[in-house]
Design a protein around this motif. Structure first.
Motif: not given
Length: 253
Positions: A209, A77, A80-81, A204, A73, A49
């Motif tokens: 999660n 992600n 999100k991880m 989507r 993107v 990041d």
């Protein structure tokens, strides 16, 4: 005969104590593993990041819209991880969290949980009269938050999203239900709903999660209760959980 019975009981107690000790050791190892994994994975995620953000800043004038979209993107992600790792750690620790059971007003807890969701004015909550409950208020608030958020999310595309919360006492347990008029699900997959990472809809379409309902099941089971769900595609869904009426010791982890 009596001496033999006492010996059998003593042997069973010793075996139970040994099993409990092994289980406790296994949970401690799991805690250590989760901490190590989360620590080792978070560092590279932070690096991904950070360096991506630096690249966006340094090469801003040389990047076109598609370049910036792709880098966004990557950052999305990574975020999100990171959130998934945090959720997994919390899930693994649910069995170790101390419980402080007491009797409380379940209706008040539902209202607090729904207000904390900020579901928006389009989602209407119909809260029926609920019986008082016995349990850990903090943990059960997490149950309500997960179920209400789930109902609000999957009914959001309805013309008039509605969530109905009801409850009643049945024999030796109290059953609480959260119903919605959302997309529903095929009952053939009902058993998968409360397992980790089991999703019936694409991310989507409905973000998540796949851990929330697993948290619900684990918390309710620690209270000695049961969980379940009923639904039909396009006809909404009802998620329910049942708790023992009388105060009882929490189920061992």
């Amino acid at each position: 005969m009596r001496s033999e019975t006492h010996s059998q009981i003593a042997a069973l107690r010793a075996e139970l104590q040994a099993c409990n000790a092994s289980l406790d050791a296994a949970y401690k190892e799991l805690d250590l593993l989760c901490y190590a994994v989360s620590h080792d994975l978070r560092a590279p995620l932070r690096a991904i990041d950070g360096f991506t953000r630096m690249l966006l800043d340094r090469a801003h004038g040389r990047l076109d819209d598609e370049d910036r979209r792709l880098l966004d993107v990557v950052r999305g992600n990574a975020a999100k991880m990171s959130a998934l790792i945090e959720d997994l750690v919390r899930y693994s620790r649910l069995n170790r969290q101390a419980m402080h059971p007491a009797r409380f007003d379940m209706g008040t807890l539902v209202a607090e949980s729904f207000n904390g969701l900020h579901a928006g004015p389009t989602v209407h909550l119909q809260l029926q009269t609920l019986p008082e409950a016995w349990g850990d208020r903090t943990l059960l608030k997490q149950v309500w938050s997960e179920l209400l958020a789930n109902a609000a999310k999957f009914s959001a595309r309805s013309e008039a999203p509605q969530v109905v919360v009801s409850g009643e006492q049945r024999d030796a347990e109290q059953v609480f239900r959260v119903s919605d008029n959302g997309v529903g699900f095929d009952m053939a997959y009902a058993k998968k709903l409360f397992s980790v990472f089991q999703r019936l809809h694409a991310p989507r379409d409905f973000p998540g999660n796949g851990i929330g309902l697993a948290n619900v099941a684990r918390i309710v089971q620690r209270h000695g209760g049961r969980v379940g769900a009923e639904g039909s595609p396009g006809q909404g869904a009802t998620f329910w959980f049942a708790l023992p009426v009388q105060p009882a010791k929490a189920a061992p982890p």
